[in-house]
Design a protein around this motif. Structure first.
Motif, PDB file in Angstrom:
ATOM      1  N   LEU A 310     -26.461   7.134 -27.329  1.00 33.61           N
ATOM      2  CA  LEU A 310     -25.452   7.829 -28.057  1.00 33.61           C
ATOM      3  C   LEU A 310     -24.330   8.432 -27.413  1.00 33.61           C
ATOM      4  CD1 LEU A 310     -28.684   9.973 -29.828  1.00 33.61           C
ATOM      5  CD2 LEU A 310     -27.290   8.203 -30.891  1.00 33.61           C
ATOM      6  N   ARG A 311     -23.392   8.431 -27.938  1.00 29.94           N
ATOM      7  CA  ARG A 311     -22.007   9.234 -27.576  1.00 29.94           C
ATOM      8  C   ARG A 311     -22.376  10.684 -27.008  1.00 29.94           C
ATOM      9  NH1 ARG A 311     -18.583   4.896 -27.284  1.00 29.94           N
ATOM     10  NH2 ARG A 311     -16.626   6.442 -27.876  1.00 29.94           N
ATOM     11  N   MET A 312     -22.183  10.929 -25.928  1.00 30.66           N
ATOM     12  CA  MET A 312     -22.258  12.197 -25.382  1.00 30.66           C
ATOM     13  C   MET A 312     -21.360  12.567 -24.198  1.00 30.66           C
ATOM     14  SD  MET A 312     -25.919  11.984 -23.346  1.00 30.66           S
ATOM     15  CE  MET A 312     -26.818  12.064 -25.056  1.00 30.66           C
ATOM     16  N   LEU A 313     -21.051  13.758 -24.087  1.00 31.92           N
ATOM     17  CA  LEU A 313     -20.005  14.044 -22.986  1.00 31.92           C
ATOM     18  C   LEU A 313     -20.470  13.528 -21.703  1.00 31.92           C
ATOM     19  CD1 LEU A 313     -18.369  17.440 -24.117  1.00 31.92           C
ATOM     20  CD2 LEU A 313     -17.772  15.231 -24.527  1.00 31.92           C
ATOM     21  N   ASP A 314     -19.682  13.244 -20.804  1.00 27.95           N
ATOM     22  CA  ASP A 314     -20.186  12.725 -19.440  1.00 27.95           C
ATOM     23  C   ASP A 314     -20.153  13.963 -18.513  1.00 27.95           C
ATOM     24  OD1 ASP A 314     -20.406  11.279 -17.131  1.00 27.95           O
ATOM     25  OD2 ASP A 314     -18.556  10.382 -17.210  1.00 27.95           O
ATOM     26  N   ILE A 315     -21.373  14.377 -18.707  1.00 27.14           N
ATOM     27  CA  ILE A 315     -21.826  15.727 -17.740  1.00 27.14           C
ATOM     28  C   ILE A 315     -22.809  15.127 -16.565  1.00 27.14           C
ATOM     29  CG2 ILE A 315     -22.901  17.862 -17.904  1.00 27.14           C
ATOM     30  CD1 ILE A 315     -21.812  17.930 -20.740  1.00 27.14           C
ATOM     31  N   GLU A 316     -22.694  15.875 -15.271  1.00 29.39           N
ATOM     32  CA  GLU A 316     -23.637  15.483 -14.492  1.00 29.39           C
ATOM     33  C   GLU A 316     -24.281  16.687 -14.083  1.00 29.39           C
ATOM     34  OE1 GLU A 316     -25.270  13.353 -10.983  1.00 29.39           O
ATOM     35  OE2 GLU A 316     -23.483  12.651 -12.310  1.00 29.39           O
ATOM     36  N   THR A 317     -25.552  16.604 -14.251  1.00 29.94           N
ATOM     37  CA  THR A 317     -26.582  17.778 -14.017  1.00 29.94           C
ATOM     38  C   THR A 317     -27.386  17.675 -12.975  1.00 29.94           C
ATOM     39  OG1 THR A 317     -26.603  18.104 -16.509  1.00 29.94           O
ATOM     40  CG2 THR A 317     -28.332  19.260 -15.217  1.00 29.94           C
ATOM     41  N   ILE A 318     -27.591  18.755 -12.018  1.00 27.68           N
ATOM     42  CA  ILE A 318     -28.368  18.914 -10.884  1.00 27.68           C
ATOM     43  C   ILE A 318     -29.163  20.254 -11.106  1.00 27.68           C
ATOM     44  CG2 ILE A 318     -26.961  17.589  -9.510  1.00 27.68           C
ATOM     45  CD1 ILE A 318     -25.688  20.265  -8.435  1.00 27.68           C
ATOM     46  N   GLY A 319     -30.378  20.073 -10.240  1.00 31.09           N
ATOM     47  CA  GLY A 319     -31.114  21.260 -10.454  1.00 31.09           C
ATOM     48  C   GLY A 319     -30.937  22.252  -9.308  1.00 31.09           C
ATOM     49  N   ALA A 320     -29.619  23.174  -9.479  1.00 33.25           N
ATOM     50  CA  ALA A 320     -29.315  24.138  -8.684  1.00 33.25           C
ATOM     51  C   ALA A 320     -28.702  25.140  -9.481  1.00 33.25           C
ATOM     52  CB  ALA A 320     -28.130  23.511  -7.584  1.00 33.25           C
ATOM     53  N   GLY A 321     -29.493  26.309  -9.623  1.00 32.05           N
ATOM     54  CA  GLY A 321     -29.275  27.233 -10.439  1.00 32.05           C
ATOM     55  C   GLY A 321     -29.529  28.781  -9.784  1.00 32.05           C
ATOM     56  N   GLY A 322     -29.149  29.835 -10.031  1.00 32.78           N
ATOM     57  CA  GLY A 322     -29.436  31.066  -9.757  1.00 32.78           C
ATOM     58  C   GLY A 322     -31.043  31.062  -9.258  1.00 32.78           C
ATOM     59  N   GLY A 354     -41.471  37.868  -9.389  1.00 35.17           N
ATOM     60  CA  GLY A 354     -41.212  36.866  -8.746  1.00 35.17           C
ATOM     61  C   GLY A 354     -41.390  37.268  -7.316  1.00 35.17           C
ATOM     62  N   THR A 355     -41.957  36.142  -6.517  1.00 33.40           N
ATOM     63  CA  THR A 355     -42.278  36.102  -5.013  1.00 33.40           C
ATOM     64  C   THR A 355     -41.700  35.104  -4.351  1.00 33.40           C
ATOM     65  OG1 THR A 355     -44.238  34.967  -5.261  1.00 33.40           O
ATOM     66  CG2 THR A 355     -44.377  37.302  -5.462  1.00 33.40           C
ATOM     67  N   LEU A 356     -41.061  34.261  -4.980  1.00 34.76           N
ATOM     68  CA  LEU A 356     -40.659  32.880  -4.334  1.00 34.76           C
ATOM     69  C   LEU A 356     -39.037  33.233  -3.933  1.00 34.76           C
ATOM     70  CD1 LEU A 356     -42.549  29.937  -6.345  1.00 34.76           C
ATOM     71  CD2 LEU A 356     -43.195  31.006  -3.982  1.00 34.76           C
ATOM     72  N   PRO A 357     -38.536  32.526  -2.876  1.00 37.02           N
ATOM     73  CA  PRO A 357     -37.080  32.786  -2.624  1.00 37.02           C
ATOM     74  C   PRO A 357     -36.239  31.906  -3.360  1.00 37.02           C
ATOM     75  CG  PRO A 357     -38.281  31.487  -0.851  1.00 37.02           C
ATOM     76  CD  PRO A 357     -39.265  31.859  -1.842  1.00 37.02           C
ATOM     77  N   THR A 358     -35.234  32.595  -3.931  1.00 37.10           N
ATOM     78  CA  THR A 358     -34.241  31.682  -4.687  1.00 37.10           C
ATOM     79  C   THR A 358     -32.836  32.018  -4.282  1.00 37.10           C
ATOM     80  OG1 THR A 358     -34.060  33.566  -6.270  1.00 37.10           O
ATOM     81  CG2 THR A 358     -35.928  32.124  -6.772  1.00 37.10           C
ATOM     82  N   LEU A 359     -32.135  31.161  -4.870  1.00 40.67           N
ATOM     83  CA  LEU A 359     -30.720  31.214  -4.725  1.00 40.67           C
ATOM     84  C   LEU A 359     -30.133  32.687  -5.323  1.00 40.67           C
ATOM     85  CD1 LEU A 359     -27.754  29.988  -3.630  1.00 40.67           C
ATOM     86  CD2 LEU A 359     -27.718  29.062  -5.970  1.00 40.67           C
ATOM     87  N   SER A 360     -30.474  33.350  -6.170  1.00 32.99           N
ATOM     88  CA  SER A 360     -30.103  34.553  -6.661  1.00 32.99           C
ATOM     89  C   SER A 360     -30.487  35.507  -5.431  1.00 32.99           C
ATOM     90  CB  SER A 360     -30.801  34.981  -7.820  1.00 32.99           C
ATOM     91  OG  SER A 360     -30.072  34.422  -9.004  1.00 32.99           O
ATOM     92  N   ASP A 361     -31.759  35.436  -4.772  1.00 33.78           N
ATOM     93  CA  ASP A 361     -32.113  36.270  -3.765  1.00 33.78           C
ATOM     94  C   ASP A 361     -31.239  36.334  -2.584  1.00 33.78           C
ATOM     95  OD1 ASP A 361     -34.637  37.388  -5.261  1.00 33.78           O
ATOM     96  OD2 ASP A 361     -35.610  35.235  -4.948  1.00 33.78           O
ATOM     97  N   ALA A 362     -30.759  35.056  -2.268  1.00 36.71           N
ATOM     98  CA  ALA A 362     -29.918  34.712  -1.250  1.00 36.71           C
ATOM     99  C   ALA A 362     -28.461  35.432  -1.466  1.00 36.71           C
ATOM    100  CB  ALA A 362     -29.637  33.076  -0.973  1.00 36.71           C
ATOM    101  N   ASN A 363     -27.853  35.461  -2.567  1.00 38.01           N
ATOM    102  CA  ASN A 363     -26.798  35.963  -2.873  1.00 38.01           C
ATOM    103  C   ASN A 363     -26.803  37.409  -2.896  1.00 38.01           C
ATOM    104  OD1 ASN A 363     -24.706  34.016  -3.169  1.00 38.01           O
ATOM    105  ND2 ASN A 363     -26.001  33.332  -5.309  1.00 38.01           N
ATOM    106  N   ALA A 364     -27.964  38.109  -3.317  1.00 41.42           N
ATOM    107  CA  ALA A 364     -28.153  39.493  -3.167  1.00 41.42           C
ATOM    108  C   ALA A 364     -28.209  40.137  -1.665  1.00 41.42           C
ATOM    109  CB  ALA A 364     -29.414  39.701  -4.001  1.00 41.42           C
ATOM    110  N   LEU A 365     -29.113  39.228  -0.753  1.00 41.89           N
ATOM    111  CA  LEU A 365     -29.057  39.533   0.597  1.00 41.89           C
ATOM    112  C   LEU A 365     -27.717  39.463   1.311  1.00 41.89           C
ATOM    113  CD1 LEU A 365     -31.254  40.420   2.566  1.00 41.89           C
ATOM    114  CD2 LEU A 365     -31.440  38.071   3.309  1.00 41.89           C
TER     115      LEU A 365
END
Length: 659
Positions: A310-322, A354-365
């Motif tokens: 189907l026609r869709m915008l050319d978007i690259e998605t990766i599993g990296a979020g806060g 939450g107890t697992l370390p995430t990117l948001s935890d890293a930014n906070a530290l």
């Protein structure tokens, strides 16, 4: 008043347009019942209540999640005799060339629910073997015993002649195998184009998500005021009325990121930047796209390894979020994502268990998230919990929590760098010629460091970056598209003969835009041809004209660096795209008066140095500052490294550039 609502994995974002003025709201998503956060947000945001709204535009991940989590409908597939295993054989591609044990995603419809029907057409659509209706009844007996929610029908060459598919549909409904017509999904309606495997995969995806989306839309409509128009985002960057979702549910898959691209494109173009790369970083994933003057959809994509033509915008998605989780892999290396803490429990620093370390935890530290300003102070940060989560990971790699936090941020930046290279360098674009538009809750935190790695000269942060996808919903036009396979040599006679097909498709597009409530003066149509050199596997889209063959040679040379003008050119499909121009919010300009604003305060950086603190709403057009800084606003936090400078333009965008 019009509202745009984007439901993400972590946050639900809302934008209200009222008399040219925009209001925003952001709240945590409710993943098990996504409509709850939407309705609660609208009730809080809209003065006078939801009943006063004139329209709601909605973007959701319901269809995408149903596919990724394998929680779609129970569906069956009817195919031409001899093609039962079409979904399983596929193209025999290796998704990972060097993997010893490549993972091939299983089809959404298992083999025991795939059935063969005796019938056969040739490539011209002429009958070789008439449909055996007694055999159809025998197959339908087996389908009825399975208790399916949807039935997909994909016969060979039905894109040329749909008579057999239509007869099967009528028989299914006459026997009451399913109750509603939309539960029968015909490939000749979903994708009337050649390539039998891609057509079968697309119709299977449609059958898998259509009942899910139908239930979701029905639930939403039942809880919204009866006469309130509801439009839904599509993956090609347009919107459609909710009623069309029951016929085109798969068009909503991967549609959430498309709204952000549309919003970024409108804002950047208003600011004078035509060539942009978008960086949309939310709580679960990061979406990257390149726009060279205008968004261009690609003809095919995939979801979890399943082809979707189907026609869709050319978007690259990766599993990296806060919410992306940091971990140590089997080799002892530090990894980030794609697993996410989501909205519940979320990052440890959110204080929701939450107890697992995430990117948001890293930014906070690292001092890049501030407890006093997160969500305008509405979300209290539990900094000790974030530090405890990182300390556990740090112990596994013999680093300090601060070093581990910096490592997590650096790894996430590398992931972003690679995604940007895939949509730019890998496709012949120099990222140094583009402006990086950063949005999403976490995009402005990482944009400058990603731009530094790629020598991108500037970063544009919109006035409301954390809710830009919701704003994009208000900026998106209504979009419809109809196509028909041609499969003929591109001669003058062929081009002239396509006028009748063009008129028929234009009639369909006009009728659909009329059903969407679009006035005749607000309708725009584009007619194009999918063309290739005879024998090639893929096509280029060329505007329909008498000079289409010459235009194809020129486009092939621009795209691939060469043209084979002696080769026969083939027209694969004719396509009509219709757009209904929607009413759009106005972006008011203010006179920019150059000045250096005083920071609200300062704080020491855990990595050394001093970070200046600013509130976004106090930065007026013309404001300029340099040095390491944090800019706080309700929907996002912006990090400015020490060697970058910031300036506010007349539209309120924050332009960041290397000092």
């Amino acid at each position: 008043m019009r509202a745009g609502v984007d439901i993400g994995g972590t946050f639900t974002d809302l934008v209200l347009s009222e008399g040219g003025r925009l209001s925003i709201h952001k709240l945590l998503s409710t993943p098990t019942q996504p409509e709850r956060a939407m309705l609660a947000g609208l009730a809080e945001l809209v003065p006078g209540g939801i009943a006063t709204l004139q329209q709601v535009a909605h973007g959701s991940t319901v269809a995408t999640n149903a596919i990724l989590e394998r929680k779609g409908a129970r569906a069956a597939l009817l195919t031409t005799a001899g093609f039962r295993d079409l979904l399983f054989i596929g193209r025999q591609d290796r998704p990972d060339l060097y993997a010893l044990h490549p993972r091939i995603p299983p089809p959404l419809i298992p083999r025991e629910r795939c059935y063969e029907v005796p019938e056969r057409l040739d490539f011209r659509g002429e009958t070789l073997l008439d449909l055996d209706e007694a055999a159809v009844d025998h197959v339908l007996d087996a389908v009825a015993a399975q208790g399916c929610d949807a039935i997909a029908v994909c016969f060979l060459f039905s894109y040329v002649n749909d008579a057999h598919e239509q007869r099967v549909k009528q028989r299914i409904l006459a026997r009451g195998i399913v109750q509603q017509g939309w539960q029968v999904v015909l490939s000749s309606e979903v994708l009337p184009e050649f390539r039998e495997y891609e057509r079968a995969s697309t119709v299977a995806l449609e059958a898998y998500v259509r009942p899910v989306m139908s239930r979701y839309i029905s639930l939403l409509e039942s809880r919204l005021p009866p006469k309130l128009p509801l439009r839904v985002m599509k993956s090609d960057g347009g919107v459609m009325r909710a009623g069309r979702v029951r016929q085109q549910a798969i068009h909503t898959a991967l549609s959430g990121p498309a709204a952000g691209v549309i919003g970024a494109w409108h804002l950047a173009r208003a600011a004078g930047w035509e060539k942009i790369i978008t960086l949309d970083m939310g709580g679960t994933s990061t979406d990257v796209a390149l726009v060279d003057e205008q968004p261009v959809p690609r003809p095919e994509s995939s979801i979890d390894g399943l082809p979707l033509r189907l026609r869709m915008l050319d978007i690259e998605t990766i599993g990296a979020g806060g919410g992306s989780i940091g971990r140590v892999d089997a080799g002892g290396a530090l990894r980030v994502g794609p697993e996410s803490a989501g909205a519940d429990p979320g990052p440890a620093v959110y204080g929701r268990g939450g107890t697992l370390p995430t990117l948001s935890d890293a930014n906070a530290l690292l001092g890049r998230l501030d407890a006093e300003y997160m969500l305008g102070g509405a979300l209290a940060l539990d900094l000790p919990a974030g530090k405890r989560a990182l300390a556990g990971l740090a112990g596994q790699i013999n680093f300090s929590p601060l070093e581990t936090a910096k490592g997590i941020v650096d790894i996430a930046t590398v992931h972003i760098d690679r995604a940007i290279r895939r949509v730019s360098v890998a496709r012949g674009h120099d990222p140094r010629d583009f402006t990086l538009v950063a949005f999403g809750g976490a995009g402005p935190l990482h944009a400058c460091e990603a731009a530094t790695r790629l020598d991108i000269p500037r970063v544009l942060v919109p006035p409301t970056p954390g809710v830009l996808c919701a704003l994009g919903l208000l900026l998106a036009d209504v979009a419809v598209e109809f196509s028909r396979s041609v499969m003929q040599e591109a001669t003058d006679e062929t081009l002239a003969s396509l006028l009748d097909i063009q008129d028929a498709l234009l009639g369909q597009a006009r009728a659909e835009l009329e059903r969407e409530g679009i006035a005749a003066g607000d309708r725009v149509f584009v007619v194009s041809l999918d063309m290739r050199y005879q024998g090639q596997a893929y096509e280029l889209s060329i505007p329909y004209s008498a000079a289409a063959a010459d235009d194809f040679h020129a486009a092939h040379e621009r795209t691939y660096g060469h043209a084979m003008r002696w080769r026969t050119v083939e027209i694969v499909s004719l396509r009509v795209a219709g757009r209904g121009i929607s009413e759009k919010p106005e972006f008011a300009r203010q006179a920019a008066q150059q000045h250096i604003p005083a920071p609200l305060g300062q704080k020491s950086s855990p990595l050394g140095g001093t970070i200046n603190l600013y509130k976004r709403e106090l930065l007026l057009p013309g404001a300029e500052f340099t040095g390491e800084a944090l800019v706080f606003q309700l929907d996002s936090t912006i990090y400015v490294p020490a060697d970058w400078a910031a300036r506010v333009d007349s539209l309120g965008n924050l332009l960041l550039s290397r000092d």
